[in-house]
Design a protein around this motif. Structure first.
Motif, PDB file in Angstrom:
ATOM      1  N   ALA A 183       9.977  41.692  44.584  1.00 52.45           N
ATOM      2  CA  ALA A 183      11.322  42.255  44.391  1.00 52.45           C
ATOM      3  C   ALA A 183      11.238  43.670  43.837  1.00 52.45           C
ATOM      4  N   GLN A 184      10.312  43.869  42.904  1.00 50.05           N
ATOM      5  CA  GLN A 184      10.084  45.212  42.351  1.00 50.05           C
ATOM      6  C   GLN A 184       9.693  46.186  43.458  1.00 50.05           C
ATOM      7  N   ALA A 185       8.801  45.760  44.345  1.00 49.37           N
ATOM      8  CA  ALA A 185       8.348  46.620  45.440  1.00 49.37           C
ATOM      9  C   ALA A 185       9.493  46.939  46.402  1.00 49.37           C
ATOM     10  N   GLU A 186      10.361  45.965  46.648  1.00 48.22           N
ATOM     11  CA  GLU A 186      11.513  46.211  47.534  1.00 48.22           C
ATOM     12  C   GLU A 186      12.404  47.308  46.972  1.00 48.22           C
ATOM     13  N   ILE A 187      12.600  47.295  45.656  1.00 45.87           N
ATOM     14  CA  ILE A 187      13.425  48.331  45.024  1.00 45.87           C
ATOM     15  C   ILE A 187      12.724  49.680  45.098  1.00 45.87           C
ATOM     16  N   MET A 188      11.446  49.704  44.747  1.00 44.74           N
ATOM     17  CA  MET A 188      10.712  50.973  44.765  1.00 44.74           C
ATOM     18  C   MET A 188      10.710  51.607  46.148  1.00 44.74           C
ATOM     19  N   ALA A 189      10.621  50.790  47.184  1.00 46.93           N
ATOM     20  CA  ALA A 189      10.503  51.302  48.555  1.00 46.93           C
ATOM     21  C   ALA A 189      11.835  51.654  49.196  1.00 46.93           C
ATOM     22  N   LEU A 190      12.935  51.556  48.476  1.00 48.00           N
ATOM     23  CA  LEU A 190      14.228  51.955  49.039  1.00 48.00           C
ATOM     24  C   LEU A 190      14.161  53.400  49.526  1.00 48.00           C
ATOM     25  N   PRO A 191      14.776  53.722  50.655  1.00 51.05           N
ATOM     26  CA  PRO A 191      14.678  55.066  51.224  1.00 51.05           C
ATOM     27  C   PRO A 191      15.033  56.190  50.262  1.00 51.05           C
ATOM     28  N   GLN A 192      16.008  55.972  49.388  1.00 50.78           N
ATOM     29  CA  GLN A 192      16.414  57.033  48.464  1.00 50.78           C
ATOM     30  C   GLN A 192      15.326  57.381  47.453  1.00 50.78           C
ATOM     31  N   HIS A 193      14.313  56.514  47.326  1.00 43.98           N
ATOM     32  CA  HIS A 193      13.210  56.776  46.393  1.00 43.98           C
ATOM     33  C   HIS A 193      12.070  57.552  47.045  1.00 43.98           C
ATOM     34  N   GLY A 194      12.194  57.839  48.315  1.00 47.57           N
ATOM     35  CA  GLY A 194      11.269  58.744  48.989  1.00 47.57           C
ATOM     36  C   GLY A 194       9.832  58.246  49.056  1.00 47.57           C
ATOM     37  N   LEU A 195       8.932  59.192  49.330  1.00 46.41           N
ATOM     38  CA  LEU A 195       7.510  58.872  49.462  1.00 46.41           C
ATOM     39  C   LEU A 195       6.930  58.332  48.161  1.00 46.41           C
ATOM     40  N   LEU A 196       7.376  58.885  47.022  1.00 48.91           N
ATOM     41  CA  LEU A 196       6.869  58.415  45.733  1.00 48.91           C
ATOM     42  C   LEU A 196       7.166  56.930  45.554  1.00 48.91           C
ATOM     43  N   GLY A 197       8.365  56.514  45.915  1.00 48.15           N
ATOM     44  CA  GLY A 197       8.721  55.107  45.798  1.00 48.15           C
ATOM     45  C   GLY A 197       7.866  54.225  46.689  1.00 48.15           C
ATOM     46  N   LYS A 198       7.607  54.675  47.919  1.00 45.40           N
ATOM     47  CA  LYS A 198       6.766  53.894  48.831  1.00 45.40           C
ATOM     48  C   LYS A 198       5.358  53.741  48.283  1.00 45.40           C
ATOM     49  N   LEU A 199       4.820  54.829  47.721  1.00 46.33           N
ATOM     50  CA  LEU A 199       3.481  54.767  47.130  1.00 46.33           C
ATOM     51  C   LEU A 199       3.441  53.820  45.937  1.00 46.33           C
ATOM     52  N   MET A 200       4.456  53.902  45.079  1.00 45.24           N
ATOM     53  CA  MET A 200       4.498  53.026  43.915  1.00 45.24           C
ATOM     54  C   MET A 200       4.646  51.569  44.318  1.00 45.24           C
ATOM     55  N   ALA A 201       5.393  51.320  45.391  1.00 40.63           N
ATOM     56  CA  ALA A 201       5.570  49.950  45.869  1.00 40.63           C
ATOM     57  C   ALA A 201       4.240  49.342  46.286  1.00 40.63           C
ATOM     58  N   VAL A 202       3.349  50.175  46.834  1.00 44.16           N
ATOM     59  CA  VAL A 202       2.024  49.701  47.243  1.00 44.16           C
ATOM     60  C   VAL A 202       1.111  49.526  46.027  1.00 44.16           C
ATOM     61  N   ILE A 203       1.143  50.498  45.128  1.00 47.68           N
ATOM     62  CA  ILE A 203       0.228  50.497  43.985  1.00 47.68           C
ATOM     63  C   ILE A 203       0.591  49.439  42.952  1.00 47.68           C
ATOM     64  N   MET A 204       1.887  49.297  42.668  1.00 45.23           N
ATOM     65  CA  MET A 204       2.325  48.418  41.577  1.00 45.23           C
ATOM     66  C   MET A 204       2.425  46.964  42.032  1.00 45.23           C
ATOM     67  N   GLY A 205       1.287  46.399  42.418  1.00 42.36           N
ATOM     68  CA  GLY A 205       1.248  44.994  42.792  1.00 42.36           C
ATOM     69  C   GLY A 205       1.196  44.088  41.574  1.00 42.36           C
ATOM     70  N   PRO A 206       1.026  42.788  41.761  1.00 43.11           N
ATOM     71  CA  PRO A 206       1.022  41.836  40.643  1.00 43.11           C
ATOM     72  C   PRO A 206      -0.027  42.142  39.578  1.00 43.11           C
ATOM     73  N   GLY A 207      -1.228  42.569  39.994  1.00 46.47           N
ATOM     74  CA  GLY A 207      -2.291  42.834  39.028  1.00 46.47           C
ATOM     75  C   GLY A 207      -2.015  44.051  38.167  1.00 46.47           C
ATOM     76  N   ILE A 208      -1.666  45.158  38.793  1.00 40.23           N
ATOM     77  CA  ILE A 208      -1.393  46.388  38.048  1.00 40.23           C
ATOM     78  C   ILE A 208      -0.158  46.215  37.166  1.00 40.23           C
ATOM     79  N   THR A 209       0.869  45.579  37.699  1.00 42.04           N
ATOM     80  CA  THR A 209       2.088  45.357  36.909  1.00 42.04           C
ATOM     81  C   THR A 209       1.789  44.480  35.697  1.00 42.04           C
ATOM     82  N   ALA A 210       0.950  43.465  35.873  1.00 39.73           N
ATOM     83  CA  ALA A 210       0.579  42.598  34.746  1.00 39.73           C
ATOM     84  C   ALA A 210      -0.162  43.390  33.679  1.00 39.73           C
ATOM     85  N   LYS A 211      -1.112  44.226  34.087  1.00 37.11           N
ATOM     86  CA  LYS A 211      -1.853  45.030  33.118  1.00 37.11           C
ATOM     87  C   LYS A 211      -0.921  45.950  32.335  1.00 37.11           C
TER      88      LYS A 211
END
Length: 345
Positions: free
Chosen positions: A249-277
């Protein structure tokens, strides 16, 4: 003699009081605007408990008013509205914004929005009548709460000392007590320069896109925490099905078009492991303040309506743009069902 900068803070809850305290240390003339029935409650002095060094801080150099007409026409540099997004949109919140707009529209004062929400800035602009270059976001970079919340007390916090305070707060390791978006660069620089004079707390800054991503995507973890009855982060992450749902759900929000390329990158990077850390790091840094107990008090009650509203708006935004938002929709449904069960039990 140089004129003291003047700042009006709307609301004297934890955000308002702690921000006002640091601004007072910075040499700012601080005034609080509260409901007329609460003026006596917030009159100086107030004692604040700082978890950073386990000491009480006395805050007594400020004024409290119950109506904009009591401000005395003093020129203001900034107005900080600490109301959350849902309250700001209420009839009472809208009336407060309208009064503020009428009072400062013909001045040079900037307005700092303390709440979050999709379309909230547009609500501010429409209601206050202020131009776009005078309204921008500002948020607490620390955690603060009313002592009356009765959160768990962990060593070395002394319960008797804590009980003497009305508010308590804890900085993260970066010591940034306030964060600004840089939508209006000259105003952000001026506010940061004022705030940093406190000598004990710093003002950080983030670009508009990053602010939107961070504030919009912060709530799935909190929704998952509510569904799981607010366990510590280790236990929450161990609930793999729920944690992975929240991270999708977090990734879906980050990847919204209004969040641009930065949001798409964060959606990929901020998976369950990184978010947990990241969440585990925040939990450790907040000690002796109990991170999840704070979240339960603040996000599970005080600003819950705002948080849910943000996620609902993200679902609507995504679906309008052809995004299914399936995980966020499922998370919201489970949160609503859990809330209905716990509030009727």
């Amino acid at each position: 003699m140089e004129k003291k900068p003047a700042i009006l803070i709307v609301g004297a809850g934890s955000m308002g009081m702690v921000t006002g305290y640091h601004l007072q240390l910075a040499g700012v003339d601080v005034t609080f605007l509260v409901r007329p029935t609460r003026v006596e409650d917030f009159k100086p002095p107030q004692l604040l408990y700082c978890y950073d060094d386990a000491t009480l801080k006395k805050f007594d150099d400020y004024r409290v008013i119950g109506n904009m007409s009591e401000s005395g026409g003093k020129p203001l540099d900034f107005v900080i509205v600490t109301l959350d997004g849902a309250t700001t949109r209420s009839a009472e919140g809208t009336a407060v914004l309208r009064d503020i707009g009428n009072a400062i529209r013909s001045t040079a004062a900037y307005l700092v929005m303390g709440g979050v929400g999709v379309g909230l800035r547009e609500h501010y602009l429409k209601t206050t009548g202020l131009p776009e270059n005078r309204v921008f976001g500002g948020f607490l970079g620390l955690l603060a709460h009313q002592v009356s919340a009765n959160l768990p007390v962990n060593p070395p916090t002394d319960p008797a000392t804590l009980a003497k305070a009305s508010m308590a707060y804890r900085h993260f390791s970066n010591k940034k007590g306030f964060l600004l978006e840089t939508r209006v660069p000259e105003a952000a620089r001026a506010f940061a320069a004022l705030y940093d004079r406190s000598g004990v707390s710093l003002c950080g800054a983030m670009g508009k896109t990053l602010v939107d991503i961070v504030t919009n995507s912060a709530f799935p973890m909190l929704a998952a925490s509510e569904i799981a009855n607010w366990p510590n982060v280790t236990a929450l992450v161990a609930n793999k099905e729920l944690w992975q749902l929240a991270c999708r759900a977090q990734a879906e929000i980050m990847a919204l078009p209004q969040h641009g390329l930065l949001g798409k990158l964060m959606a990929v990077i901020m998976g369950p492991g990184i978010t947990a850390k990241l969440q585990l790091k925040l939990e450790r840094e907040m000690l002796p303040l109990d991170y999840q107990a704070f979240n339960r008090f603040h996000h599970g009650a005080k600003v819950r309506a705002q948080d849910v509203q943000v996620m609902q708006n993200c679902v609507a935004d995504g679906e309008r743009q052809g995004k299914p938002m399936a995980s966020l929709r499922e998370l919201l449904a489970r949160q609503a069902a859990h809330h209905a069960t716990t509030t009727t039990a």
